[in-house]
Design a protein around this motif. Structure first.
Motif, PDB file in Angstrom:
ATOM      1  N   LEU A   5     -56.484  33.887 -17.277  1.00 16.36           N
ATOM      2  CA  LEU A   5     -56.824  33.544 -15.898  1.00 16.36           C
ATOM      3  C   LEU A   5     -57.702  34.644 -15.328  1.00 16.36           C
ATOM      4  CD1 LEU A   5     -53.502  32.190 -14.271  1.00 16.36           C
ATOM      5  CD2 LEU A   5     -55.509  30.869 -14.937  1.00 16.36           C
ATOM      6  N   SER A   6     -58.590  34.279 -14.432  1.00 15.45           N
ATOM      7  CA  SER A   6     -59.460  35.272 -13.804  1.00 15.45           C
ATOM      8  C   SER A   6     -58.659  36.088 -12.797  1.00 15.45           C
ATOM      9  CB  SER A   6     -60.625  34.580 -13.096  1.00 15.45           C
ATOM     10  OG  SER A   6     -60.147  33.823 -11.985  1.00 15.45           O
ATOM     11  N   GLN A   7     -59.206  37.243 -12.422  1.00 13.67           N
ATOM     12  CA  GLN A   7     -58.547  38.083 -11.427  1.00 13.67           C
ATOM     13  C   GLN A   7     -58.411  37.364 -10.090  1.00 13.67           C
ATOM     14  OE1 GLN A   7     -57.313  41.626 -11.614  1.00 13.67           O
ATOM     15  NE2 GLN A   7     -57.104  40.636 -13.594  1.00 13.67           N
ATOM     16  N   GLU A   8     -59.372  36.514  -9.767  1.00 13.90           N
ATOM     17  CA  GLU A   8     -59.284  35.760  -8.509  1.00 13.90           C
ATOM     18  C   GLU A   8     -58.059  34.855  -8.506  1.00 13.90           C
ATOM     19  OE1 GLU A   8     -61.976  36.118 -10.314  1.00 13.90           O
ATOM     20  OE2 GLU A   8     -63.270  37.300  -8.975  1.00 13.90           O
ATOM     21  N   TRP A   9     -57.788  34.218  -9.642  1.00 13.53           N
ATOM     22  CA  TRP A   9     -56.619  33.352  -9.740  1.00 13.53           C
ATOM     23  C   TRP A   9     -55.332  34.160  -9.657  1.00 13.53           C
ATOM     24  CZ3 TRP A   9     -55.715  28.402  -9.147  1.00 13.53           C
ATOM     25  CH2 TRP A   9     -56.778  27.491  -9.269  1.00 13.53           C
ATOM     26  N   TRP A  10     -55.305  35.307 -10.315  1.00 12.24           N
ATOM     27  CA  TRP A  10     -54.091  36.133 -10.256  1.00 12.24           C
ATOM     28  C   TRP A  10     -53.834  36.625  -8.837  1.00 12.24           C
ATOM     29  CZ3 TRP A  10     -50.662  35.427 -13.612  1.00 12.24           C
ATOM     30  CH2 TRP A  10     -50.937  35.303 -14.975  1.00 12.24           C
ATOM     31  N   HIS A  11     -54.892  36.989  -8.116  1.00  9.64           N
ATOM     32  CA  HIS A  11     -54.725  37.411  -6.727  1.00  9.64           C
ATOM     33  C   HIS A  11     -54.209  36.252  -5.868  1.00  9.64           C
ATOM     34  CE1 HIS A  11     -56.184  41.552  -6.359  1.00  9.64           C
ATOM     35  NE2 HIS A  11     -57.012  41.276  -7.353  1.00  9.64           N
ATOM     36  N   ALA A  12     -54.715  35.042  -6.134  1.00  9.25           N
ATOM     37  CA  ALA A  12     -54.257  33.879  -5.387  1.00  9.25           C
ATOM     38  C   ALA A  12     -52.777  33.600  -5.663  1.00  9.25           C
ATOM     39  CB  ALA A  12     -55.102  32.655  -5.753  1.00  9.25           C
ATOM     40  N   SER A  14     -50.611  35.803  -6.598  1.00 10.83           N
ATOM     41  CA  SER A  14     -49.858  36.918  -6.026  1.00 10.83           C
ATOM     42  C   SER A  14     -49.514  36.681  -4.558  1.00 10.83           C
ATOM     43  CB  SER A  14     -50.658  38.217  -6.180  1.00 10.83           C
ATOM     44  OG  SER A  14     -49.954  39.316  -5.642  1.00 10.83           O
ATOM     45  N   PHE A  15     -50.391  35.971  -3.842  1.00  9.49           N
ATOM     46  CA  PHE A  15     -50.164  35.736  -2.423  1.00  9.49           C
ATOM     47  C   PHE A  15     -48.896  34.929  -2.166  1.00  9.49           C
ATOM     48  CE2 PHE A  15     -50.828  33.353   1.560  1.00  9.49           C
ATOM     49  CZ  PHE A  15     -50.919  34.428   2.436  1.00  9.49           C
ATOM     50  N   PHE A  16     -48.444  34.162  -3.140  1.00  9.80           N
ATOM     51  CA  PHE A  16     -47.217  33.379  -2.965  1.00  9.80           C
ATOM     52  C   PHE A  16     -45.986  34.268  -2.816  1.00  9.80           C
ATOM     53  CE2 PHE A  16     -49.940  30.021  -4.550  1.00  9.80           C
ATOM     54  CZ  PHE A  16     -49.500  28.916  -3.838  1.00  9.80           C
ATOM     55  N   GLY A  17     -46.126  35.549  -3.120  1.00 11.34           N
ATOM     56  CA  GLY A  17     -45.021  36.476  -2.908  1.00 11.34           C
ATOM     57  C   GLY A  17     -45.279  37.456  -1.784  1.00 11.34           C
ATOM     58  N   ASP A  18     -46.405  37.320  -1.095  1.00  6.90           N
ATOM     59  CA  ASP A  18     -46.754  38.266  -0.042  1.00  6.90           C
ATOM     60  C   ASP A  18     -45.860  38.046   1.181  1.00  6.90           C
ATOM     61  OD1 ASP A  18     -49.263  40.213   0.503  1.00  6.90           O
ATOM     62  OD2 ASP A  18     -48.592  39.291   2.375  1.00  6.90           O
ATOM     63  N   SER A  19     -45.557  39.137   1.865  1.00  4.49           N
ATOM     64  CA  SER A  19     -44.694  39.041   3.048  1.00  4.49           C
ATOM     65  C   SER A  19     -45.337  38.241   4.168  1.00  4.49           C
ATOM     66  CB  SER A  19     -44.329  40.443   3.550  1.00  4.49           C
ATOM     67  OG  SER A  19     -45.494  41.188   3.860  1.00  4.49           O
ATOM     68  N   LEU A 115     -39.676  29.785 -12.018  1.00  7.13           N
ATOM     69  CA  LEU A 115     -40.982  29.834 -12.682  1.00  7.13           C
ATOM     70  C   LEU A 115     -42.053  30.361 -11.738  1.00  7.13           C
ATOM     71  CD1 LEU A 115     -42.776  29.218 -15.117  1.00  7.13           C
ATOM     72  CD2 LEU A 115     -42.999  26.873 -14.265  1.00  7.13           C
ATOM     73  N   LEU A 116     -42.046  29.893 -10.500  1.00 10.46           N
ATOM     74  CA  LEU A 116     -43.032  30.361  -9.533  1.00 10.46           C
ATOM     75  C   LEU A 116     -42.859  31.851  -9.265  1.00 10.46           C
ATOM     76  CD1 LEU A 116     -45.312  29.939  -7.541  1.00 10.46           C
ATOM     77  CD2 LEU A 116     -43.642  29.069  -5.880  1.00 10.46           C
ATOM     78  N   ALA A 117     -41.610  32.294  -9.103  1.00 12.71           N
ATOM     79  CA  ALA A 117     -41.353  33.709  -8.831  1.00 12.71           C
ATOM     80  C   ALA A 117     -41.774  34.585 -10.005  1.00 12.71           C
ATOM     81  CB  ALA A 117     -39.872  33.923  -8.518  1.00 12.71           C
ATOM     82  N   VAL A 118     -41.484  34.138 -11.214  1.00 11.14           N
ATOM     83  CA  VAL A 118     -41.889  34.899 -12.400  1.00 11.14           C
ATOM     84  C   VAL A 118     -43.413  34.965 -12.491  1.00 11.14           C
ATOM     85  CG1 VAL A 118     -41.892  34.901 -14.926  1.00 11.14           C
ATOM     86  CG2 VAL A 118     -39.774  34.447 -13.684  1.00 11.14           C
ATOM     87  N   THR A 119     -44.078  33.865 -12.131  1.00 15.35           N
ATOM     88  CA  THR A 119     -45.538  33.860 -12.119  1.00 15.35           C
ATOM     89  C   THR A 119     -46.080  34.877 -11.124  1.00 15.35           C
ATOM     90  OG1 THR A 119     -45.576  31.515 -12.721  1.00 15.35           O
ATOM     91  CG2 THR A 119     -47.586  32.432 -11.779  1.00 15.35           C
ATOM     92  N   VAL A 120     -45.440  34.973  -9.963  1.00 12.24           N
ATOM     93  CA  VAL A 120     -45.831  35.985  -8.988  1.00 12.24           C
ATOM     94  C   VAL A 120     -45.662  37.378  -9.581  1.00 12.24           C
ATOM     95  CG1 VAL A 120     -45.248  37.049  -6.769  1.00 12.24           C
ATOM     96  CG2 VAL A 120     -45.381  34.555  -6.965  1.00 12.24           C
ATOM     97  N   GLY A 121     -44.529  37.593 -10.261  1.00 12.94           N
ATOM     98  CA  GLY A 121     -44.301  38.885 -10.894  1.00 12.94           C
ATOM     99  C   GLY A 121     -45.366  39.209 -11.928  1.00 12.94           C
ATOM    100  N   LEU A 122     -45.723  38.219 -12.747  1.00 12.68           N
ATOM    101  CA  LEU A 122     -46.774  38.427 -13.751  1.00 12.68           C
ATOM    102  C   LEU A 122     -48.118  38.738 -13.091  1.00 12.68           C
ATOM    103  CD1 LEU A 122     -45.957  35.588 -16.317  1.00 12.68           C
ATOM    104  CD2 LEU A 122     -45.580  38.051 -16.597  1.00 12.68           C
ATOM    105  N   SER A 123     -48.363  38.099 -11.946  1.00 11.99           N
ATOM    106  CA  SER A 123     -49.625  38.363 -11.245  1.00 11.99           C
ATOM    107  C   SER A 123     -49.717  39.805 -10.783  1.00 11.99           C
ATOM    108  CB  SER A 123     -49.776  37.409 -10.052  1.00 11.99           C
ATOM    109  OG  SER A 123     -48.924  37.786  -8.971  1.00 11.99           O
ATOM    110  N   ARG A 124     -48.577  40.387 -10.419  1.00 12.89           N
ATOM    111  CA  ARG A 124     -48.587  41.785  -9.993  1.00 12.89           C
ATOM    112  C   ARG A 124     -48.925  42.717 -11.152  1.00 12.89           C
ATOM    113  NH1 ARG A 124     -49.686  41.943  -5.179  1.00 12.89           N
ATOM    114  NH2 ARG A 124     -48.569  43.862  -4.689  1.00 12.89           N
TER     115      ARG A 124
END
Length: 208
Positions: A5-12, A14-19, A115-124
């Protein structure tokens, strides 16, 4: 490792875990419980989510202000708040949405949340802002908080009504959010400097 995945996708992702998303979401879940007259569960949810976030904050302040870290955790600068908040929030959301449903529906909801939470963790990890130890402790903390909240739901199942609260929140986020992360790290740095009296905060010394 994360090149699929591109960095843009990983940043997107990651936002699902942002405060900026999870904290308002947690408050909306509390409001939803209150609207259904479930005051005890509302307080339990606020304690679960708020307690997890407090542990995240304390772990970061201890490192930035005084370089206090658990010796058994490598390259650790504090619990990953994105990972912890994502796991706790989406677990709580999945459990509430599937309450009163079949065991299969609940399993699907919980599995999707994890799965979504783990994906957020991987994005970090992918965008190189956290180490594996920080992400793992964050996911574990969020899971513990979500599990403690789930224990309060055990008993006669109740189907929560008035889902317009969640619909209104989703519409608000889609219309008004520009996916801009909350400046929590900068705020915590200022707090750490004020509490410790140091001129600079401690920063990571090992590469990611």
């Amino acid at each position: 490792m994360f090149g699929f995945l591109s960095q843009e996708w990983w940043h997107a992702l990651s936002f699902f875990g942002d405060s900026a998303l999870t904290v308002p979401g947690a408050l909306v879940l509390a409001l939803w419980l209150a609207a259904n007259g479930r005051w005890r569960m509302m307080l339990r949810w606020l304690c679960a989510f708020g307690g997890a976030m407090m542990i995240v904050v304390v772990s970061k302040l201890l490192f930035m202000g005084w370089h206090i870290v658990p010796p058994w955790l490598p390259n650790f600068t504090g619990v990953s708040g994105h990972s912890a908040s994502a796991m706790c929030f989406y677990l709580g959301l999945g459990l509430l949405l599937s309450e009163g449903k079949s065991g299969t529906a609940r399993a699907v909801a919980v599995s999707g949340a994890v799965l979504l939470a783990v994906t957020v963790g991987l994005s970090r990890l992918a965008i190189k802002v956290h180490s594996p130890s920080e992400v793992i402790t964050g996911l574990a903390l969020g899971a513990l908080a979500g599990a403690w909240f789930w224990l309060g739901l055990r008993g006669p199942a109740e189907v929560l009504r008035r889902r317009f609260v969640l619909v209104a929140f989703a519409a608000f986020m889609l219309a008004g959010s520009d996916a801009r992360p909350a400046p929590t790290q900068q705020l915590l740095q200022q707090i750490a400097l004020w509490l410790s009296g140091h001129e600079r905060v401690y920063t990571r010394s090992e590469p990611l």
